[in-house]
Design a protein around this motif. Structure first.
Motif: not given
Length: 456
Positions: A96-109, A160-172
């Motif tokens: 759902x997020x992937x499809x909604x992202x395609x419709x948004x005109x925002x600049x993603x950071x 403007x969409x300012x998105x934090x990305x966290x991880x604990x391992x490779x690939x995330x």
């Protein structure tokens, strides 16, 4: 998000004939928790080891949910309510997020890094807010569940969409980046957090560098140019557009000098921006976070003067170099999290500031450091100057290692407790004066803010 149920069904490849007349109903949000669910939300039940979210589906509808997912192999679905039957709730959420992202005109950071992700997110969002409609990651919704929820929470007219990305391992980070497809990406720094899973700082750098996997082909990476591991990775990626920030010469934006007051940090930069700027935040490391945000804002199209004005009204999430006056005592509450890099930066700030002369450290365990955790705790002793620091209080089982290293130099000025906040509270009551400045710093699990709460 404002979508009809039939639109979401199409996102999930569900036959709209199965909707039994509910297809035109409107969905205005997504929720995974009935306690925070709002009317019009689509409820997503997760099935875990301790609880099964399907038990709360009926309650979700009673609270005003417009629709709910339901796992195909889960028995006894409720009747006469709009359900979307899926194989896996997490996969459906991400789709759902992937499809909604395609419709948004925002600049993603997208923002990642060992330390400073949330501060950089807050600084950049605050800096851009006077000029654009900005939305950002709320709290620490920065993983494979949190990021899709954040994207689905974005208004359709967000700029403007300012998105934090966290991880604990490779690939995330690669997964999150390819989901969000950022136009700009920031790597704040490379520290020692998640050493247990990634094995080395080199491993951490490679894992963070995965953020370029989903970066727009015309996008730009902004990174800590003082970090050789990142410079090496950038140099090995010749087609990557990048900008470096930091204190060293050769960066696209270089921080030349910093002056600290109780109101914040005044600093000079040269390079892509030039001159004097101010942020109402303490700490050399926070100035560095601000410099990365400044480069992004410049690339987006803000003028130097717009950036200067935007920085002046920046605010951070609580417990990040947060000044807390308590009677005559002044606290710096930096207790949201800690790793060796951020711990050293906070100690360095306290020792260099002239705000007050009676400077105390209250330090809690640093968690998730793997096999070298004893070494990392003991090494902090090399950064603590007995001439500049009046007293030290240590909290947590791992801080006993630092206690033994400091004992010879801080005789009579050192307190250690494994798990009793009360001992530190009593110590502060006994020895703190109107000239005392106390830094609280520890990993989230240590909850050092309890000391301030108890004193209050």
């Amino acid at each position: 998000m404002r979508k009809k149920i039939k639109d979401i069904a199409q996102w999930l490849n569900i036959d709209i004939e199965e909707l039994e007349g509910y297809g035109e109903n409107l969905v205005t949000g997504v929720s995974i928790d009935t306690r925070t669910l709002k009317e019009g939300d689509l409820f997503i039940p997760f099935r875990g080891e301790k609880t099964n979210g399907h038990k709360f589906v009926q309650q979700a509808f009673e609270k005003g949910a417009s629709c709910s997912l339901w796992l195909k192999d889960e028995p006894n679905p409720p009747k006469n309510v709009p359900l979307l039957f899926v194989e896996d709730s997490e996969t459906a959420l991400q789709q759902m997020a992937r499809m909604y992202r395609e419709e948004l005109k925002a600049t993603f950071i997208g923002i990642t890094g060992s330390n400073g992700k949330t501060s950089s997110k807050d600084i950049l969002a605050s800096l851009l807010s006077p000029y654009y409609k900005v939305q950002k990651t709320i709290g620490n919704f920065n993983n494979e569940l949190g990021l899709p929820l954040t994207i689905l929470s974005l208004d359709e007219d967000t700029e403007m969409a300012v998105l934090e990305m966290g991880m604990s391992g490779f690939g995330e980070i690669e997964f999150l980046s390819t989901l969000a497809k950022p136009h700009y990406a920031i790597i704040t720094n490379i520290g020692e957090a998640h050493m247990q899973e990634l094995g080395s700082r080199e491993g951490i750098a490679k894992a963070k560098f995965e953020i370029i996997k989903g970066l727009d082909p015309e996008g730009v990476l902004f990174y800590d140019g003082d970090e050789p591991l990142l410079r090496a990775l950038v140099e090995k990626t010749p087609k990557l557009k990048s900008k470096a920030f930091g204190f060293q010469s050769g960066n696209d934006l270089r921080i030349c000098e910093i002056e600290t007051t109780e109101k914040g940090s005044r600093f000079m930069v040269e390079g892509d921006l030039n001159g004097e700027f101010f942020i109402p935040i303490l700490g050399k490391h926070q100035v560095k976070n601000a410099s990365g945000a400044m480069l992004v804002a410049k690339s987006i199209g803000l003028s130097d003067e717009q950036i200067r004005k935007g920085l002046e009204q920046v605010s951070l999430t609580n417990m990040r170099m947060q000044l807390v006056p308590l009677g005559d005592i002044l606290f710096i509450n930096d207790a949201y999290n800690a790793a060796p890099t951020s711990m050293k930066a906070a100690i360095e700030f306290l020792q260099s500031t002239s705000m007050r002369n009676d400077k105390w450290l209250v330090l809690g365990d640093m968690l998730e450091l793997g096999e070298k955790e004893r070494q990392f705790h003991e090494e902090l002793a090399d950064y603590i100057d007995g001439e500049k620091i009046s007293r030290v209080c240590l909290f947590g089982p791992r801080m006993e290692w630092l206690y033994h290293r400091l004992s010879p130099r801080f005789s009579g000025r050192l307190l250690y407790t494994k798990d009793d906040y009360g001992k530190i509270v009593d110590y502060i009551k006994q020895y703190a004066t109107k000239d005392t400045l106390i830094l609280l710093k520890g990993s989230r699990g240590m909850k050092l803010e309890t000391i301030i709460n108890d004193l209050q």
